[in-house]
Motif scaffolding. Sequence first.
Motif, short mmCIF file in Angstrom:
data_model
loop_
_atom_site.label_atom_id
_atom_site.label_comp_id
_atom_site.label_asym_id
_atom_site.label_seq_id
_atom_site.Cartn_x
_atom_site.Cartn_y
_atom_site.Cartn_z
N ASP A 223 0.83 -1.21 0.00
CA ASP A 223 0.00 0.00 0.00
C ASP A 223 0.86 1.26 0.00
OD1 ASP A 223 1.01 -0.35 2.52
OD2 ASP A 223 -0.86 0.06 3.59
N LEU A 224 2.19 1.07 -0.06
CA LEU A 224 3.10 2.21 -0.15
C LEU A 224 3.22 2.67 -1.60
CD1 LEU A 224 5.97 0.85 2.13
CD2 LEU A 224 4.26 2.56 2.77
N GLU A 225 3.61 3.93 -1.78
CA GLU A 225 3.83 4.44 -3.14
C GLU A 225 5.05 3.76 -3.75
OE1 GLU A 225 4.84 8.65 -5.47
OE2 GLU A 225 4.48 8.66 -3.32
N VAL A 226 4.93 3.33 -5.00
CA VAL A 226 6.04 2.69 -5.70
C VAL A 226 6.32 3.45 -7.00
CG1 VAL A 226 6.91 0.58 -6.80
CG2 VAL A 226 5.41 0.42 -4.79
N ILE A 227 7.56 3.84 -7.20
CA ILE A 227 8.01 4.41 -8.47
C ILE A 227 8.83 3.33 -9.15
CG2 ILE A 227 9.43 6.18 -9.56
CD1 ILE A 227 8.62 8.07 -7.30
N GLU A 228 8.30 2.80 -10.25
CA GLU A 228 8.89 1.61 -10.88
C GLU A 228 10.13 1.94 -11.71
OE1 GLU A 228 6.29 -1.34 -12.64
OE2 GLU A 228 4.56 -0.33 -11.73
N VAL A 229 11.17 1.11 -11.53
CA VAL A 229 12.38 1.17 -12.35
C VAL A 229 12.79 -0.26 -12.68
CG1 VAL A 229 13.20 3.35 -11.36
CG2 VAL A 229 13.89 1.18 -10.31
N ASN A 230 13.70 -0.40 -13.66
CA ASN A 230 14.04 -1.74 -14.15
C ASN A 230 15.37 -2.28 -13.64
OD1 ASN A 230 11.69 -1.96 -15.84
ND2 ASN A 230 12.65 -0.46 -17.21
N ASP A 231 16.30 -1.38 -13.29
CA ASP A 231 17.61 -1.85 -12.85
C ASP A 231 18.22 -0.85 -11.87
OD1 ASP A 231 18.90 0.25 -14.40
OD2 ASP A 231 18.57 -1.01 -16.17
N GLU A 232 19.39 -1.20 -11.30
CA GLU A 232 19.99 -0.37 -10.26
C GLU A 232 20.46 0.98 -10.80
OE1 GLU A 232 22.64 -2.09 -7.32
OE2 GLU A 232 21.97 -4.11 -7.89
N LYS A 233 20.97 1.01 -12.03
CA LYS A 233 21.42 2.28 -12.60
C LYS A 233 20.25 3.24 -12.74
CE LYS A 233 23.87 4.35 -16.51
NZ LYS A 233 24.53 4.09 -17.82
N GLU A 234 19.16 2.76 -13.30
CA GLU A 234 17.96 3.59 -13.45
C GLU A 234 17.41 3.99 -12.08
OE1 GLU A 234 13.44 3.41 -15.36
OE2 GLU A 234 14.76 1.67 -15.53
N MET A 235 17.53 3.07 -11.12
CA MET A 235 17.02 3.31 -9.77
C MET A 235 17.74 4.50 -9.12
SD MET A 235 17.04 0.53 -6.66
CE MET A 235 18.84 0.54 -6.49
N HIS A 236 19.06 4.55 -9.21
CA HIS A 236 19.81 5.64 -8.61
C HIS A 236 19.62 6.95 -9.37
CE1 HIS A 236 22.57 2.76 -6.23
NE2 HIS A 236 21.79 3.41 -5.39
N THR A 237 19.46 6.87 -10.69
CA THR A 237 19.16 8.07 -11.47
C THR A 237 17.83 8.67 -11.04
OG1 THR A 237 20.41 7.25 -13.37
CG2 THR A 237 18.79 8.99 -13.79
N LYS A 238 16.83 7.80 -10.88
CA LYS A 238 15.50 8.26 -10.45
C LYS A 238 15.57 8.81 -9.03
CE LYS A 238 12.19 8.28 -12.24
NZ LYS A 238 11.48 9.41 -12.90
N MET A 239 16.32 8.15 -8.15
CA MET A 239 16.48 8.64 -6.77
C MET A 239 17.04 10.06 -6.76
SD MET A 239 19.09 7.21 -3.82
CE MET A 239 20.53 7.91 -4.66
N GLU A 240 18.08 10.30 -7.57
CA GLU A 240 18.69 11.62 -7.63
C GLU A 240 17.70 12.66 -8.17
OE1 GLU A 240 22.13 10.83 -9.97
OE2 GLU A 240 23.33 10.12 -8.26
N GLU A 241 16.92 12.28 -9.17
CA GLU A 241 15.90 13.19 -9.72
C GLU A 241 14.88 13.57 -8.65
OE1 GLU A 241 14.06 11.31 -13.04
OE2 GLU A 241 15.86 11.37 -14.30
N LEU A 242 14.43 12.59 -7.89
CA LEU A 242 13.41 12.83 -6.86
C LEU A 242 13.97 13.71 -5.73
CD1 LEU A 242 11.87 9.24 -6.68
CD2 LEU A 242 10.84 11.27 -7.72
N LEU A 243 15.24 13.53 -5.41
CA LEU A 243 15.87 14.36 -4.39
C LEU A 243 16.06 15.80 -4.89
CD1 LEU A 243 18.57 11.88 -3.04
CD2 LEU A 243 16.75 12.91 -1.66
#
Length: 380
Positions: free
Chosen positions: A66-86
């Motif tokens: 029930d938590l919010e999920v922002i979907e990514v496919n791999d670790e590289k994309e995951m950290h890129t998305k994390m940096e964007e959100l920050l």
Amino acid sequence: MAKKIIGETLLEIANAIESGQFTKKIKIGLTTLGSEHGVDNLVNGAHFAKSNLFDIVLIGPKVETDLEVIEVNDEKEMHTKMEELLESGYIDSCVTMHYNFPIGVSTVGRVITPGRGKEMILATTTGTSATNRIEAMVRNAIYGIATAKSIGIKTPKVGILNVDGARQVEKCLNELKDNGYDLEFAESVRADGGCVMRGNDLLVGAPDVMVCDTLSGNIFMKVFSSFTSGGDYESIGYGYGPGVGEDYNRKILILSRASGSPVVSNALKYAYDVAKGNVSEIAKEEFINAKKSKFDTIIESVTKKEAKVSEDIKMPDKQVVTTQISGVDIMDLEDAVKELWKNGVYAESGMGCTGPIVLVNDAKGKIAVDILLKAGYTAK
């Protein structure tokens, strides 16, 4: 109790409407790829951490939650998305694994010590604060103080782990304090006291902030978090902590790939604490105050490389040496002995139960201390 909580919440909303001041609820990110224990381990930790104080945003593959999920496919994309959100401010801080910080930024861990069950800050646990060991540990002290203040410790007491360079770090921090920097030292639980800490002090959590080199801090972090579970599953503590630097704004906290759900949960709470306490701004303020107290001059004195002229120093006639002088760093020990020889005082190096010592004749004790003080080899 439920009616009381609802009533207080409604009152806060009413006051906010009346004043026109609304505070955005803090959002904490958690990346969910990369754990040795799988995605579910991280998601379970997030569920353990659920709180009315902050929202949790998962960054990773789609999962049942029930938590919010922002979907990514791999670790590289995951950290890129994390940096964007920050960067966008969508999340205020984030917990992740194996993130590469720039030189000058290191993570400040938070452990629960086994001797007394007391929380203790470990400064630092990953990253490189500076390429010079002494400068790095002095910076680690300031990073630790800033982090401690951000989680609500108004006057953190600082201890220095008895590793190579500890006495030089003590000397630098004493100079900062003498120049006006607000710093309070912890006292060792051992009978001889002092701010240079032994293993006993680690176990009982003698200081609020334990200053050490990053590699030692990393080892202690792993031992404290998994000593009950055999090493492959970290079950205790708050993780390796936020990356802190002199002018670093991202609030990114580190977990190990071996961190279990309880540590994930605590790391998210730690992320909330440093986001709410704004560790980045406190660190900036601490460095402003440190620089007013001649931080740059003190650091320059230990990092500058001077061309040393080789000189043949003759050893004075041997004497019985029974007076011990402590406070000389292991890396300076032989140079300190030669400094005394140069001044006509016979001395030998040794290792006492609390660290390196210089041995001189009883009659030469005070003279030797004065020589070493003047040459900058001891802070005592």
